[in-house]
Design an enzyme around this catalytic site. Structure first.
Site, mmCIF file in Angstrom:
data_model
loop_
_atom_site.group_PDB
_atom_site.id
_atom_site.type_symbol
_atom_site.label_atom_id
_atom_site.label_comp_id
_atom_site.label_asym_id
_atom_site.label_seq_id
_atom_site.Cartn_x
_atom_site.Cartn_y
_atom_site.Cartn_z
ATOM 1 C CG ASP A 1 -1.789 -1.133 1.339
ATOM 2 O OD1 ASP A 1 -2.484 -1.183 0.344
ATOM 3 O OD2 ASP A 1 -1.981 -1.829 2.069
ATOM 4 C CE LYS B 1 -1.080 7.466 3.187
ATOM 5 N NZ LYS B 1 -0.607 8.552 2.482
ATOM 6 C CB SER C 1 2.074 -5.906 2.764
ATOM 7 O OG SER C 1 0.841 -5.280 3.005
ATOM 8 C CB ALA C 2 0.862 -3.994 7.822
ATOM 9 C CE LYS D 1 5.534 -3.313 6.732
ATOM 10 N NZ LYS D 1 5.053 -2.882 5.309
HETATM 11 C C1 BG6 Z 1 -0.992 -1.244 5.316
HETATM 12 C C2 BG6 Z 1 -1.626 0.086 5.158
HETATM 13 O O1 BG6 Z 1 -0.084 -1.626 4.486
HETATM 14 O O2 BG6 Z 1 -2.047 -2.414 5.719
HETATM 15 C C3 BG6 Z 1 -2.465 0.197 6.375
HETATM 16 O O3 BG6 Z 1 -0.654 1.010 5.097
HETATM 17 C C4 BG6 Z 1 -3.664 -0.689 6.631
HETATM 18 O O4 BG6 Z 1 -3.183 1.515 6.060
HETATM 19 C C5 BG6 Z 1 -2.838 -2.203 6.903
HETATM 20 O O5 BG6 Z 1 -4.291 -0.501 8.037
HETATM 21 C C6 BG6 Z 1 -3.912 -3.391 6.967
HETATM 22 O O6 BG6 Z 1 -4.322 -3.820 5.960
HETATM 23 P P1 BG6 Z 1 -5.694 -4.589 5.645
HETATM 24 O O7 BG6 Z 1 -5.638 -4.732 4.286
HETATM 25 O O8 BG6 Z 1 -5.127 -5.894 6.484
HETATM 26 O O9 BG6 Z 1 -6.903 -3.974 6.305
HETATM 27 MG MG MG Z 2 2.672 1.432 3.029
#
Ligand code: BG6
Ligand code: MG
Length: 223
Positions: free
Chosen positions: A11, A45, A114-115, A145
């Site tokens: 993201d 973010k 990614s999170a 993170k």
């Molecule tokens: C991160 C975003 O990559 O993912 C965050 O920057 C977001 O804003 C997080 O809350 C979790 O994402 P998801 O898709 O599991 O709700």
């Molecule tokens: Mg990001």
């Protein structure tokens, strides 16, 4: 032989999904009577979904049962997924495919770090899944993170030592995580915000092959 690996946040690095996260959080915030602006969204973010809701509830001074929290998390995600469902390749950020193609041609292994728990469907939607040797996302990681867990697992899955890994990140917490992991951090976004990044670019249009070649040579010990 290459001993370098490249890790990409999703993201804000590969796709601009922050606007969809914002719309979905805003809808929930409106329902709860909490004022939520795009500026507030900046704080979300790189932050896990669960932690985002905790922050939102703190903003509204709202206490809730675990059952209610789970229902809100589900509702927010369903709303977010309705936007994701409409995504296509046009939402890939500028020149990301240029860099992915170049690294793939050089046979550099690549990982997603990614999170998000929605990483795989998003990559499928924008047709980029096949570039990545491994996906490490919010479904495998327990420590958010700036904890380096996500990148350390990604590096391990690639079979590359942390000091030979490069991380592209748009969030402050992500740059910190990469630095703590002992990796080379590349900030994508405002250099005034991502001050701890080893290198910084506004977006991928600023990254050229000469830079990538020099970085790979440096990590391979050739420069
Ligand atoms: C991160 C975003 O990559 O993912 C965050 O920057 C977001 O804003 C997080 O809350 C979790 O994402 P998801 O898709 O599991 O709700
Ligand atoms: Mg990001």
């Amino acid at each position: 032989m290459n001993k370098t690996g490249f890790i990409f946040d999703l993201d804000g690095v590969i796709v601009d999904t922050a606007k969809y996260h914002y719309l979905a959080w805003k809808k929930l915030a409106d329902e709860l009577g909490i004022e939520f602006t795009e500026e507030d969204n900046e704080r979300f973010k790189g932050v896990s979904r669960k932690r985002c809701l905790e922050i939102l509830l703190e903003m509204g001074n709202i206490d809730a049962s675990q059952q209610q929290i789970d229902a809100w998390l589900f509702e927010k995600n369903e709303d977010y997924l309705s936007y994701i469902d409409r995504m296509d390749e046009s939402e890939i950020l500028p020149d990301v495919p240029k860099v992915l193609d170049y690294l793939q041609a050089r046979k550099i292994p690549m990982a997603l770090g990614s999170a998000s728990k929605n990483a795989k469907p998003i990559l499928q939607k924008v047709n980029l899944l096949s570039y990545f040797n491994t996906l490490v996302d919010g479904n495998q990681v327990t420590k958010a993170k700036p904890n380096p867990e996500v990148f350390l697992i990604a590096g391990k899955n690639l079979g590359v030592q942390p000091e030979n890994c490069v991380v592209f990140e748009d969030a402050l917490a992500g740059i910190e995580a990469a630095n703590i992991a002992g990796m080379t951090s590349i900030g994508i976004g405002d250099p005034k915000v991502l001050v701890h990044a080893k290198y910084n670019f506004t977006d991928f249009t600023e990254i050229d092959f000469t830079f990538l070649d020099a970085l790979i040579d440096k990590l391979n010990g050739k420069a």
